[in-house]
Design a protein around this motif. Structure first.
Motif, PDB file in Angstrom:
ATOM      1  N   ARG A 290      -7.658  75.821  61.797  1.00  0.00           N
ATOM      2  CA  ARG A 290      -9.052  75.667  61.350  1.00  0.00           C
ATOM      3  C   ARG A 290      -9.815  74.717  62.267  1.00  0.00           C
ATOM      4  N   ASP A 291     -11.130  74.972  62.358  1.00  0.00           N
ATOM      5  CA  ASP A 291     -11.985  74.247  63.314  1.00  0.00           C
ATOM      6  C   ASP A 291     -12.063  72.755  63.023  1.00  0.00           C
ATOM      7  N   ASN A 292     -12.490  72.026  64.025  1.00  0.00           N
ATOM      8  CA  ASN A 292     -12.810  70.593  63.906  1.00  0.00           C
ATOM      9  C   ASN A 292     -11.635  69.758  63.409  1.00  0.00           C
ATOM     10  N   TRP A 293     -10.447  70.112  63.858  1.00  0.00           N
ATOM     11  CA  TRP A 293      -9.227  69.361  63.511  1.00  0.00           C
ATOM     12  C   TRP A 293      -8.893  69.491  62.026  1.00  0.00           C
ATOM     13  N   GLU A 294      -9.627  70.358  61.297  1.00  0.00           N
ATOM     14  CA  GLU A 294      -9.348  70.539  59.863  1.00  0.00           C
ATOM     15  C   GLU A 294      -7.961  71.111  59.641  1.00  0.00           C
ATOM     16  N   GLY A 295      -7.393  71.740  60.686  1.00  0.00           N
ATOM     17  CA  GLY A 295      -6.028  72.246  60.582  1.00  0.00           C
ATOM     18  C   GLY A 295      -5.046  71.147  60.214  1.00  0.00           C
ATOM     19  N   ALA A 296      -5.408  69.881  60.508  1.00  0.00           N
ATOM     20  CA  ALA A 296      -4.534  68.748  60.175  1.00  0.00           C
ATOM     21  C   ALA A 296      -4.267  68.673  58.677  1.00  0.00           C
TER      22      ALA A 296
END
Ligand code: URP
Ligand code: ZN
Ligand code: ZN
Length: 473
Positions: A290-296
């Protein structure tokens, strides 16, 4: 019946007819019956209880044993600068809102320090702060002859704990020699061993390679922890348990090839228990992109896989291949310098805090995706979320069932409730849920811990009164 704190307190020790007209389920049966509670125990099943001071109408509801989450991480010391979002107050409050009455975290202490002292201090954190009953596991990380010869055998023998070993995480992993030595101590003291199965050398190798190619975004957490690393470690852990002849619990299984290893083990005489968790049924590795480091927000280990592996993971709950469905709640805040977006974590996936919050959503997800969608029935749900957990952890029959005599730990579910999961409505101390936007059917309305309502009408209605559950063996 709606109830309030005054009423609940006034009747805490009085007889109560806890359930009228509800559909009761145990791991074996589904039946209609009233349930009478006297003090902290279930005293009567069927018929109206004489002298009941209070009556809860459970028409149209499921009346189930309170959930036992046998794998959670709460206020766990996980390294310098790493702070978990939840303490016992917030984690167990969220657990109770999600239909649980017992949670089982791990005491993890730094290598080289006294486990007995760490265990004493860790237990103290739960004292007076826990809204569910706690029960504790021990995490072993340094199998030196001195340590294995002294304090840990004593702890296992006295407390009858499950012992967890990790095959991954550089600072905590055990090599095969360590696993053999530790499991042998566990065997001699009649303990089961829980194992986190991932091959750390494979992960380190792939992580170096990814970093060298500047592949550092959250998604690399999933690509550097492939199915093969889990499958190999699962096979090895089972082999070592077979050699030592110790009962083994394989935790958080994420894929079909690891399940294949597990499926073959009983034929070799292994006493095996296997667990999966919600993230392997409803999340995917693509969520880490997911974009903007939201994958974290989705970084946990083993990582979620793909749609085919989700389907494979349903094999476990559907058949008897898996015994346990736990949350592996491991909460870190997202917008926090000590959490997911810590400065190093923003530079590389290798420093993103590992783990996701899920203690309140475990049971609603399995009710909705499992029971409501016809993948499993109510007895299987109860087995996976309470009865087997109690049996595996030496708490049965005091916990994990509805019968005459056990603790009156009961969750009353309304299958008609439709909810969209939003973190704003949850009760943990993280600042997000990985299940934001997931539609679920069914939610617990009333949760009773040892005869006292803890949750009523969607509100917390009792003070934190959790008490450590003694192990029976
Ligand atoms: O992502 C996870 N599972 N973190 C918690 C620690 C563990 O491995 O169980
Ligand atoms: Zn683990
Ligand atoms: Zn865990």
């Amino acid at each position: 019946m709606p109830f309030d704190l005054a009423n609940a307190n006034a009747n805490a020790n009085a007889n109560a007819n806890a359930n009228a007209n509800g559909t009761v389920a145990t791991a074996a049966d589904v039946f209609k019956a009233d349930i009478g509670i006297a003090d902290v125990r279930i005293a009567q099943i069927g018929g109206t209880m004489e002298g009941a001071g209070r009556r809860i109408d459970a028409s149209g509801r499921y009346v189930l044993p309170g959930g036992i989450d046998s794998h959670v991480h709460i206020a766990q010391a996980s390294g310098p600068g790493i702070v978990m979002a939840d303490d016992f107050d917030s984690a167990t409050r969220a657990a109770a809102f999600g239909g649980n009455t017992t949670v089982m975290p791990f005491c993890l202490r730094e290598r080289g320090t006294s486990l007995a002292a760490a265990f004493r201090d860790y237990r103290a954190l739960a004292d007076g702060a826990s809204h569910t009953d706690p029960g504790f596991h021990l995490n072993f990380t340094d199998p030196t002859p001195q340590v294995l010869g002294q304090e840990r055998p004593a702890l296992i023998a006295e407390e009858n704990r499950l012992v967890k070993v990790l095959m991954t995480y550089e600072a905590m992993r055990m090599d095969d020699a360590g696993i053999l030595a530790t499991t042998d101590v566990a065997r001699r003291h009649g303990a089961k061993v829980m194992v986190h199965c991932e091959n750390e050398d494979v992960i380190a190798f792939l992580s170096e390679r990814a970093a060298g190619a500047d592949d550092v975004a959250p998604r690399a957490h999933a690509t550097t922890r492939p199915v093969a690393a889990e499958r190999e470690a699962t096979h090895r852990a089972l082999t070592l348990a077979e050699v030592v002849d110790v009962p083994i619990v394989i935790v958080h299984v994420s894929n079909g090839t690891a399940i294949d290893q597990i499926a073959r083990a009983p034929a070799r005489g292994l006493d095996i228990t296997a667990e999966t968790c919600p993230q392997y049924l409803v999340l995917q590795a693509d969520d880490l992109s997911r974009d903007n480091w939201e994958g974290a927000k989705y970084v946990c280990s083993p990582p979620p896989r793909d749609a085919a592996e989700q389907e494979n993971c349903w094999r476990g709950p559907r058949s008897n291949l898996f015994d346990l469905f736990s949350s592996d709640h491991c909460p870190f805040r997202y917008e926090d310098v000590q959490g997911k977006r810590n400065p190093a974590g923003l530079r590389s996936f290798r420093h993103i805090r590992n783990g996701i919050p899920r203690i309140e959503t475990r049971l609603p997800i399995l009710v909705s995706e499992g029971v409501m969608k016809g993948r499993i029935d109510l007895p299987r749900f109860v087995a996976l979320t309470a009865t087997n957990n109690a049996k595996t952890c030496g708490m049965y029959p005091r916990k994990g069932t509805i019968a005459i005599g056990p603790d009156a730990d009961i969750a009353i579910w309304n299958p008609e409730i439709r909810r969209t999961i939003r973190h704003a409505d949850l009760h943990d101390a993280a600042d997000y849920t990985p299940y934001e936007g997931l539609e679920v059917a069914g939610w617990p309305e009333t949760v009773i811990l040892r005869g006292t309502p803890v949750i009523g009408d969607g509100r917390l209605v009792a003070k934190a009164a959790g008490r450590e559950v003694p192990r029976l063996g």
